[in-house]
Design a protein around this motif. Structure first.
Motif, PDB file in Angstrom:
ATOM      1  N   VAL A   1       0.862  -1.188   0.000  1.00 60.67           N
ATOM      2  CA  VAL A   1       0.000   0.000   0.000  1.00 60.67           C
ATOM      3  C   VAL A   1       0.892   1.229   0.000  1.00 60.67           C
ATOM      4  O   VAL A   1       1.691   1.425   0.919  1.00 60.67           O
ATOM      5  N   HIS A   2       0.772   2.047  -1.045  1.00 63.36           N
ATOM      6  CA  HIS A   2       1.540   3.299  -1.113  1.00 63.36           C
ATOM      7  C   HIS A   2       0.813   4.335  -0.252  1.00 63.36           C
ATOM      8  O   HIS A   2       0.062   5.176  -0.746  1.00 63.36           O
ATOM      9  N   LEU A   3       1.061   4.254   1.042  1.00 61.88           N
ATOM     10  CA  LEU A   3       0.242   4.960   2.021  1.00 61.88           C
ATOM     11  C   LEU A   3       0.552   6.447   2.101  1.00 61.88           C
ATOM     12  O   LEU A   3       1.727   6.842   2.069  1.00 61.88           O
ATOM     13  N   TYR A   4      -0.503   7.240   2.218  1.00 63.67           N
ATOM     14  CA  TYR A   4      -0.436   8.694   2.413  1.00 63.67           C
ATOM     15  C   TYR A   4       0.152   9.440   1.208  1.00 63.67           C
ATOM     16  O   TYR A   4       0.354  10.653   1.266  1.00 63.67           O
TER      17      TYR A   4
ATOM     18  N   THR B   1       2.652  -6.168 -11.698  1.00 58.89           N
ATOM     19  CA  THR B   1       1.746  -6.681 -12.721  1.00 58.89           C
ATOM     20  C   THR B   1       0.564  -5.751 -12.927  1.00 58.89           C
ATOM     21  O   THR B   1       0.128  -5.520 -14.059  1.00 58.89           O
ATOM     22  N   ALA B   2       0.028  -5.225 -11.832  1.00 58.71           N
ATOM     23  CA  ALA B   2      -1.143  -4.346 -11.918  1.00 58.71           C
ATOM     24  C   ALA B   2      -1.228  -3.498 -10.660  1.00 58.71           C
ATOM     25  O   ALA B   2      -0.529  -3.747  -9.673  1.00 58.71           O
ATOM     26  N   ALA B   3      -2.095  -2.492 -10.711  1.00 58.47           N
ATOM     27  CA  ALA B   3      -2.270  -1.599  -9.564  1.00 58.47           C
ATOM     28  C   ALA B   3      -3.701  -1.093  -9.525  1.00 58.47           C
ATOM     29  O   ALA B   3      -4.347  -0.917 -10.560  1.00 58.47           O
ATOM     30  N   ALA B   4      -4.172  -0.843  -8.310  1.00 60.05           N
ATOM     31  CA  ALA B   4      -5.524  -0.328  -8.094  1.00 60.05           C
ATOM     32  C   ALA B   4      -5.475   1.124  -7.647  1.00 60.05           C
ATOM     33  O   ALA B   4      -4.696   1.484  -6.769  1.00 60.05           O
ATOM     34  N   PHE B   5      -6.323   1.943  -8.276  1.00 60.30           N
ATOM     35  CA  PHE B   5      -6.474   3.344  -7.898  1.00 60.30           C
ATOM     36  C   PHE B   5      -7.920   3.614  -7.492  1.00 60.30           C
ATOM     37  O   PHE B   5      -8.845   2.966  -7.983  1.00 60.30           O
ATOM     38  N   SER B   6      -8.072   4.564  -6.597  1.00 60.59           N
ATOM     39  CA  SER B   6      -9.396   5.056  -6.213  1.00 60.59           C
ATOM     40  C   SER B   6      -9.538   6.500  -6.668  1.00 60.59           C
ATOM     41  O   SER B   6      -8.568   7.264  -6.621  1.00 60.59           O
TER      42      SER B   6
ATOM     43  N   ILE C   1       3.458  -8.678  -7.884  1.00 58.93           N
ATOM     44  CA  ILE C   1       3.305  -7.391  -7.203  1.00 58.93           C
ATOM     45  C   ILE C   1       2.011  -6.763  -7.684  1.00 58.93           C
ATOM     46  O   ILE C   1       1.838  -6.489  -8.878  1.00 58.93           O
ATOM     47  N   PHE C   2       1.089  -6.557  -6.765  1.00 61.61           N
ATOM     48  CA  PHE C   2      -0.163  -5.861  -7.075  1.00 61.61           C
ATOM     49  C   PHE C   2      -0.245  -4.655  -6.153  1.00 61.61           C
ATOM     50  O   PHE C   2      -0.390  -4.797  -4.935  1.00 61.61           O
ATOM     51  N   GLU C   3      -0.133  -3.456  -6.711  1.00 63.82           N
ATOM     52  CA  GLU C   3      -0.034  -2.241  -5.902  1.00 63.82           C
ATOM     53  C   GLU C   3      -1.402  -1.677  -5.505  1.00 63.82           C
ATOM     54  O   GLU C   3      -2.293  -1.579  -6.352  1.00 63.82           O
ATOM     55  N   ASP C   4      -1.551  -1.316  -4.253  1.00 59.04           N
ATOM     56  CA  ASP C   4      -2.667  -0.480  -3.829  1.00 59.04           C
ATOM     57  C   ASP C   4      -2.166   0.962  -3.898  1.00 59.04           C
ATOM     58  O   ASP C   4      -1.456   1.431  -3.013  1.00 59.04           O
ATOM     59  N   ALA C   5      -2.540   1.627  -4.972  1.00 55.26           N
ATOM     60  CA  ALA C   5      -2.093   2.998  -5.224  1.00 55.26           C
ATOM     61  C   ALA C   5      -3.232   3.992  -5.040  1.00 55.26           C
ATOM     62  O   ALA C   5      -3.225   5.075  -5.632  1.00 55.26           O
ATOM     63  N   ALA C   6      -4.199   3.639  -4.210  1.00 54.34           N
ATOM     64  CA  ALA C   6      -5.397   4.468  -4.035  1.00 54.34           C
ATOM     65  C   ALA C   6      -5.088   5.869  -3.546  1.00 54.34           C
ATOM     66  O   ALA C   6      -5.853   6.808  -3.788  1.00 54.34           O
ATOM     67  N   GLN C   7      -3.934   6.032  -2.853  1.00 50.83           N
ATOM     68  CA  GLN C   7      -3.557   7.346  -2.328  1.00 50.83           C
ATOM     69  C   GLN C   7      -2.322   7.905  -3.032  1.00 50.83           C
ATOM     70  O   GLN C   7      -1.701   8.832  -2.530  1.00 50.83           O
ATOM     71  N   ALA C   8      -1.977   7.358  -4.189  1.00 53.01           N
ATOM     72  CA  ALA C   8      -0.656   7.662  -4.756  1.00 53.01           C
ATOM     73  C   ALA C   8      -0.686   8.050  -6.228  1.00 53.01           C
ATOM     74  O   ALA C   8       0.213   7.701  -6.989  1.00 53.01           O
ATOM     75  N   HIS C   9      -1.660   8.802  -6.661  1.00 56.11           N
ATOM     76  CA  HIS C   9      -1.776   9.205  -8.056  1.00 56.11           C
ATOM     77  C   HIS C   9      -0.570  10.039  -8.499  1.00 56.11           C
ATOM     78  O   HIS C   9      -0.377  11.158  -8.041  1.00 56.11           O
ATOM     79  N   LEU C  10       0.251   9.476  -9.356  1.00 57.12           N
ATOM     80  CA  LEU C  10       1.475  10.092  -9.906  1.00 57.12           C
ATOM     81  C   LEU C  10       2.595  10.229  -8.881  1.00 57.12           C
ATOM     82  O   LEU C  10       3.549  10.983  -9.096  1.00 57.12           O
TER      83      LEU C  10
END
Length: 376
Positions: A133-136, A178-183, A156-165
């Protein structure tokens, strides 16, 4: 005269874009392509491109981005996914919705990011995914992640919900594995006017499968080849995001500069137990949140500081007050108090201060000076 300071000010941020936003919504209304329309196609092309990958699939929310993304990677029943205990519960829910087994691990107390040494001890023959989780707004080290995944033959599946760019070590969030999730929740650095999410991936076949999964398991109308669900990014939300995306880099820079000002102003308070979460990414940290620790060296605890700041008109948040393993709904996972001491201690120390692209230097000074007055 002191003024109240909100935790986030979306109204002020959106004001200069009012005409553009209204026009983009009107264009969708005139086309009438409300589901998987032209605006969604545009965002599915532009957003992954700025992340450094080829494919993007818009879904209903960030939780669905994790669940459907993992499913598309072939993850399901019997597979273990390692993730940090100190994340928003949506990360955990996404793993469970994919049918996989979540394996929680502790974090680094200074950065609040997943502890890969702890993760190494949690690897078993059933482990298939490391889910950082790319936190904060700060990325987990890409080089360390890649080494970890390669050594253990993991996705590697990234939780990038808080990490746009967000950036680190030459990588952009979403481009490591392989993939990442954004919110695209409204308060995110790139936020819509409702719920929304996206999976980005370099793998065209994974993207194709997510498109099928999000649309009732149907690659074409009324032909349902696999069990799926209904999780599609609305065209109006995509249209809003298309307007905001060109401004994102500058907004992130504004957040980073605001954080640097906080760092300088709060530095003298370290001896009084006020310690910002450590930034190891420099300008690549996009500060979705600016988080301090109110440690045991402080003359008051975190909750008292939060209360007194509120009385002074300064809104704050706690991200997050209860680690995943202690949430009442997930006691069946078998974890208990004391299993993840860093996550547990941070949950009692962390306090998120106001930060957003249009926050002023005067407001930052007011926050810092108020904290100083409270603890001195």
């Amino acid at each position: 005269m002191l003024k109240n300071i909100p935790f986030v000010d979306l109204k002020l941020q959106h004001q200069p874009l009012k005409a553009e936003l209204e026009n983009s919504i009107q264009e969708v209304l005139e086309r009438g392509d409300f589901i998987l329309g032209q605006a969604v196609e545009k965002l599915e092309s532009s957003f992954p491109t700025v992340c450094g990958v080829k494919n993007g699939v818009g879904v209903g929310c960030g939780t669905d981005a994790i669940a459907l993304g993992l499913q598309a990677c072939g993850i399901g029943a019997g597979d273990e996914v390692i993730l940090p205990a100190n994340t928003f519960v949506a990360t955990l829910i996404g793993v469970l919705q994919a049918g996989a087994t979540p394996v929680l691990v502790d974090c680094n107390v200074e950065t609040a990011l997943i502890d890969l040494e702890a993760a190494q001890k949690a690897v078993t023959s059933k482990t298939k995914v490391i889910l950082p989780v790319h936190l904060y707004g700060q990325m987990v080290s890409p080089s360390e992640l890649k080494d970890f995944a390669e050594a253990n033959n993991l996705i590697i599946f990234e939780d990038a919900a808080q990490a746009h760019l967000a950036e680190r070590e030459g990588y952009c969030a979403g481009s490591i594995g392989t993939a990442a999730a954004f919110s695209f929740y409204p308060s995110k650095n790139l936020g819509s006017f409702g719920d929304g999410g996206m999976v980005v991936t370099r793998d065209s076949e994974i993207a194709k499968k997510i498109r099928t999964l999000r649309n009732y398991g149907a690659p074409r109308k009324y032909v349902h080849e696999i069990p799926g669900t209904n999780s599609r990014l609305d065209s109006i939300q995509a249209a809003i995001l298309n307007v905001k995306l060109p401004y994102l880099k500058d907004w992130n820079s504004d957040r980073n500069q605001a954080a640097q000002k906080y760092d300088i102003l709060l530095s003298p308070m370290k001896e009084k137990g006020i310690i910002p979460i450590k930034n190891l990414s420099g300008t690549g940290h996009i500060y979705h949140l600016y988080v301090i620790r109110v440690t045991d060296k402080s003359p008051i605890n975190r909750d008292t500081l939060k209360e007194k700041l509120g009385m002074a008109g300064i809104s704050t948040g706690i991200h997050y007050p209860i680690p995943c393993h202690l949430q009442p709904a997930y006691q069946n996972l078998g974890y208990k108090q004391g299993d993840f001491p860093n996550s547990e201690s941070l949950s009692q120390e962390i306090l998120s201060l106001p930060i957003y692209p249009v926050i002023t230097e005067e407001q930052i000074h007011q926050v810092a000076e108020t904290i100083s007055q409270i603890i001195m």
